[in-house]
Write an enzyme that holds these catalytic residues in place. Structure first.
Site, PDB file in Angstrom:
ATOM      1  N   ASP A 108       0.822  -1.212   0.000  1.00  0.00           N
ATOM      2  CA  ASP A 108       0.000   0.000   0.000  1.00  0.00           C
ATOM      3  C   ASP A 108       0.856   1.262   0.000  1.00  0.00           C
ATOM      4  OD1 ASP A 108      -2.331   1.447   0.013  1.00  0.00           O
ATOM      5  OD2 ASP A 108      -2.725   1.211   2.162  1.00  0.00           O
ATOM      6  N   ASN A 118     -11.213  -2.765  -4.777  1.00  0.00           N
ATOM      7  CA  ASN A 118     -10.473  -1.823  -5.635  1.00  0.00           C
ATOM      8  C   ASN A 118     -11.195  -1.504  -6.952  1.00  0.00           C
ATOM      9  OD1 ASN A 118      -7.223  -3.027  -4.511  1.00  0.00           O
ATOM     10  ND2 ASN A 118      -8.318  -1.189  -3.866  1.00  0.00           N
TER      11      ASN A 118
HETATM   12  C1  IPE Z   1      -5.434  -2.718   0.154  1.00  0.00           C
HETATM   13  O1  IPE Z   1      -5.118  -1.375  -0.023  1.00  0.00           O
HETATM   14  C2  IPE Z   1      -5.437  -3.443  -1.147  1.00  0.00           C
HETATM   15  C3  IPE Z   1      -4.151  -3.564  -1.818  1.00  0.00           C
HETATM   16  C4  IPE Z   1      -2.999  -3.150  -1.371  1.00  0.00           C
HETATM   17  C5  IPE Z   1      -4.186  -4.240  -3.093  1.00  0.00           C
HETATM   18  P1  IPE Z   1      -6.241  -0.251  -0.203  1.00  0.00           P
HETATM   19  O2  IPE Z   1      -5.510   1.013  -0.432  1.00  0.00           O
HETATM   20  O3  IPE Z   1      -7.225  -0.664  -1.216  1.00  0.00           O
HETATM   21  O4  IPE Z   1      -6.944  -0.285   1.216  1.00  0.00           O
HETATM   22  P2  IPE Z   1      -7.786   0.845   1.968  1.00  0.00           P
HETATM   23  O5  IPE Z   1      -8.793   1.368   1.001  1.00  0.00           O
HETATM   24  O6  IPE Z   1      -6.824   1.903   2.395  1.00  0.00           O
HETATM   25  O7  IPE Z   1      -8.386   0.143   3.150  1.00  0.00           O
HETATM   26  C1  IPE Z   2      -1.693   0.170  -3.296  1.00  0.00           C
HETATM   27  O1  IPE Z   2      -1.482   1.545  -3.351  1.00  0.00           O
HETATM   28  C2  IPE Z   2      -2.014  -0.425  -4.639  1.00  0.00           C
HETATM   29  C3  IPE Z   2      -3.392  -0.930  -4.756  1.00  0.00           C
HETATM   30  C4  IPE Z   2      -4.310  -0.829  -3.845  1.00  0.00           C
HETATM   31  C5  IPE Z   2      -3.738  -1.599  -5.977  1.00  0.00           C
HETATM   32  P1  IPE Z   2      -2.679   2.584  -3.339  1.00  0.00           P
HETATM   33  O2  IPE Z   2      -3.093   2.853  -4.742  1.00  0.00           O
HETATM   34  O3  IPE Z   2      -3.761   2.123  -2.439  1.00  0.00           O
HETATM   35  O4  IPE Z   2      -1.944   3.840  -2.740  1.00  0.00           O
HETATM   36  P2  IPE Z   2      -2.555   4.902  -1.739  1.00  0.00           P
HETATM   37  O5  IPE Z   2      -3.076   4.144  -0.562  1.00  0.00           O
HETATM   38  O6  IPE Z   2      -3.622   5.639  -2.478  1.00  0.00           O
HETATM   39  O7  IPE Z   2      -1.390   5.764  -1.377  1.00  0.00           O
HETATM   40 MG    MG Z   3      -4.120   2.397  -0.470  1.00  0.00          MG
END
Ligand code: IPE
Ligand code: IPE
Ligand code: MG
Length: 241
Positions: free
Chosen positions: A22, A70
């Site tokens: 993340d 997602n």
């Molecule tokens: C969790 O991260 C899913 C992945 C890393 C693929 P998210 O960014 O989707 O989670 P939330 O929305 O902060 O809980």
């Molecule tokens: C994790 O990074 C990747 C996925 C969830 C696919 P994010 O896209 O959630 O990055 P932040 O949380 O917005 O920084």
């Molecule tokens: Mg995220």
């Protein structure tokens, strides 16, 4: 087995490490870059960390690449993430050279047909690899996984192959995507968030957690080692004394 080097003690390696990759978006934002640049950088980090984990002798690693939630993101970002995954899938030599065994977990039936075919190909190509077992979670949700498992159990009961009284923790575990694998003993979440976000909710019952403010694209092997060393110092009681 590698040594910790501190006090000469043997480093206690977790058998199974799970990572919530993340912070890609925030990493890009800080650099005034589009979110896609963060995902591209995060994909490189993933390859680097998987290689390192395999080299130090980790047996199982599960990475969260795309959750069932997602799909709420803008279509452009979803397409970008799927294209990155597609590129990775096409480049099968990535993991063949590493002797890593790949498995994709999640509901893959909704992915584009070409990606499903690439996934089947890559799993088959790496099926005999003897190094680390790498689970890549795509369209994965822990609740969804449990629902799918319960459906399978119900179908088996209906078919007369199973009695309701036969259903226990083992029979349910054996119908999860991670069937036959040890539960993760260490779950890592970078990016300063302190939640599971529907990740491995059944399997994490007794996992140790390691959180960090580092954004995933900045995550380095030394951070993995910090998490492993922290894990080594934990007193896991499993409800005992
Ligand atoms: C969790 O991260 C899913 C992945 C890393 C693929 P998210 O960014 O989707 O989670 P939330 O929305 O902060 O809980
Ligand atoms: C994790 O990074 C990747 C996925 C969830 C696919 P994010 O896209 O959630 O990055 P932040 O949380 O917005 O920084
Ligand atoms: Mg995220």
């Amino acid at each position: 087995m590698s040594k910790s080097g501190k006090g000469g003690g043997e480093l206690r390696l977790p058998q199974h490490i799970a990572i919530i990759m993340d912070g890609n978006g925030r990493w890009a934002k800080r650099r005034l870059l589009p979110r896609s640049a963060g995902h591209r950088s995060g994909a490189k980090t993933f390859q680097n960390i998987a290689r390192y984990a395999n080299q130090i002798g980790i047996r199982y690693m599960t990475v969260y690449a795309f959750s069932t939630e997602n799909w709420k993101r803008p279509q452009e970002e979803i397409d970008n993430l799927m294209n990155l995954l597609r590129d990775y899938l096409k480049d099968a030599k990535n993991f063949q050279a590493e002797n890593i065994q790949m498995q994709f977990i999640g509901d893959l039936t909704v992915l584009p047909a070409d990606m499903q075919a690439l996934i089947r190909r890559d799993e088959a190509l790496s099926a005999d690899a003897t190094g680390m077992h790498l689970n890549i979670a795509v369209n994965y949700g822990g609740r969804d996984e449990i629902v799918q498992a319960v459906r399978r159990l119900a179908a088996e009961v209906k078919a007369g192959a199973l009695e309701p009284s036969d259903i226990d923790q083992e029979t349910l575990s054996a119908r999860l995507y991670t069937a036959g694998q040890p539960d993760p003993d260490l779950i890592i979440r970078p990016s300063g968030e302190y939640r599971l976000s529907n990740y491995l909710i059944w399997q994490s019952a007794y996992a140790e957690f390691w959180f960090s403010d580092i954004l995933w694209p900045d995550f380095k092997p030394k951070h993995l080692m910090q998490a492993i060393e922290a894990f080594g110092g934990r007193d896991r009681r499993f409800g005992g004394v």
